[in-house]
Design a protein around this motif. Sequence first.
Motif, PDB file in Angstrom:
ATOM      1  N   SER A 522       0.236  -3.239   6.217  1.00  0.00           N
ATOM      2  CA  SER A 522       0.364  -4.159   5.080  1.00  0.00           C
ATOM      3  C   SER A 522      -0.028  -5.586   5.452  1.00  0.00           C
ATOM      4  N   GLU A 527      -2.296  -2.966   0.830  1.00  0.00           N
ATOM      5  CA  GLU A 527      -1.331  -1.952   0.428  1.00  0.00           C
ATOM      6  C   GLU A 527      -0.910  -1.138   1.658  1.00  0.00           C
ATOM      7  N   SER A 531       3.610   2.630   1.192  1.00  0.00           N
ATOM      8  CA  SER A 531       3.941   1.864  -0.011  1.00  0.00           C
ATOM      9  C   SER A 531       4.984   2.603  -0.832  1.00  0.00           C
ATOM     10  N   GLY A 537      -0.390   4.220  -1.834  1.00  0.00           N
ATOM     11  CA  GLY A 537      -0.320   4.181  -0.376  1.00  0.00           C
ATOM     12  C   GLY A 537      -1.147   5.294   0.251  1.00  0.00           C
TER      13      GLY A 537
END
Length: 591
Positions: A522, A527, A531, A537
């Motif tokens: 991240s 992302e 996530s 994700g």
Amino acid sequence: MESSVAAEQKLLENGTSSQSSSSSSSPKRKGGLRTMPFIIVNECLERVASYGIMPNMILYLLNDYGIPIAKGTSVIYTWSATSDVLSICGAFLSDSYLGRFLVISIGSFSSLLGLIILWLTAMIPELRPSCESIMLDCNSATAAQLAVLFLSLGLISIGAGCVRPCSIAFGADQLTIKEGSNDERLLDSYFNWYYTSIAVSSIIALSIIVYIQENLGWKIGFGLPALLMFISAVSFILGSPFYAKVKPGHSLLTSFVQVAVVSVKNRKLSLPDCNFDQYYKDLDSELTVPSDSLRCLNKACMIKTPETLSNPAGSVSDPWSQCTVGQVESLKSLLRVLPMWSTGIFMMVSQSSFSTLQATTLDRRLVGNFKMPAGSFTLIMVITLSIVIPIYDRIMVPLLAKYWGLPRGFSCKTRIGIGLLFVCAAKATSVLVETMRRNAAIEQGFEDQPSAVINMSVLWLVPEFVLLGIGEAFNPVAQVEFFYTYFPKTMSSFAMALFTLELAAANAVGSVLVTIVDKVTSFGGKESWLSTNINRGHLNYYYALLTFVGVINYIYFLAICWAYAPAPGQKLEALADKEEEQFDYRELPTS
């Protein structure tokens, strides 16, 4: 943690004295079969309660506390690791200071208090943050709200750490068995019923309790485990007048610390060449001199001055200044198995929290309108393990003995390696399944709707759990047997303690790995792979990383196998003589 091997050994030591003393001082003997319902109900309901809240905990943290997936998974890893570490502490306290009855009592009420507090977090809205919509729009939990939540989880961990390592041995303490008598079957019967009840309680926790939480909500889903734990604690206390309560004795962990302390104290001494009289040994021990490996520890059993053996019969007056040859060799045995022990840490790293989240996005309809609970997939692994172990023991081993000349089946190292390979295959399978799931979610327009159910069957998750179950059937069982092979008889019970410590290490590694992956992926506002919105994700990339690390771990395992020397000859001969004695698979707890 106490294992059934330790229980059997201590049973013969404590049972006779218990019988003789009770017959002379009391008309009614303590212990016996009448105590079994209290003990087994206590252990089983504790497991139903604690195991039942774990599979869906990631959903509770995510949906009701707004904790992101990565942080929530790290919390669960830390919680599991704490429970495993406290199991070692619970066994130590019961063996050395408090006794099993008191430790189990403390643990039962600690679990009860923790479950009540957890139930209150579901009952009282002020104890958790307000959420406008599932998963995405939760206010951040306050420090007080998190403190209450973590207090409940901590108390549950303390309870598990006190009850689980002591319960089976406490039950064995109740059975007064004379060696060589027909009553020895009672001990086998007790172990059979004990582990059968544990298996049943695990199945109930992973199916019924999880189903109730998903369909009736957290108030009932957490309230029922609290009620069961109340029954567990009360039933155990009600049996108090009937229990045989063995006094605590000497702990093996204390012995290890003593060897380390004394060897440091004596670090400036020079080791003798071949003078056997300069080493102190127990009167009933066959070991006269320590081995040449790890020679720095040999200084702990050197006799510095006659004053250190001032008690009658030459016993040690201060165990923190003088150790025995047996103590030194016990610590060396532990250090010898640590390399092989380390190969299983990665294998134990669980991904069940992520699998639960995956399952919530898949079509879970099985028969009619019945939906498989998202947190029940661990049950597939347990069932697979329960099927594979008897097949290997009753079918494969005879075939290997007949056609390959392997009377005991595959060696411990071979089975450990087989287990590692199946775990790698399971993680590789999870990469493919998650890639399919994520692509399907995006194609069906659910990229920004992580709670949406996509048109893909949840049965796609079954193969990876079957592979994990096969891996569990081979690796952990073989590891415990490997530890037992390298340990002297006095350390037989420590094999299970070491396995428990491995589970704790695996959960700690899993927590650190999740945190690192989340922060690294991240970085710069990207992302995260992990996530909260798993459709945006890349959980498949994380699974690919686990697969890669698994392959590296397997190569490390091969190197460890090459470096290992054979187990001590006496131990191997002792095991070979027991042709009808099979390794007790029941000692392995459900992970």
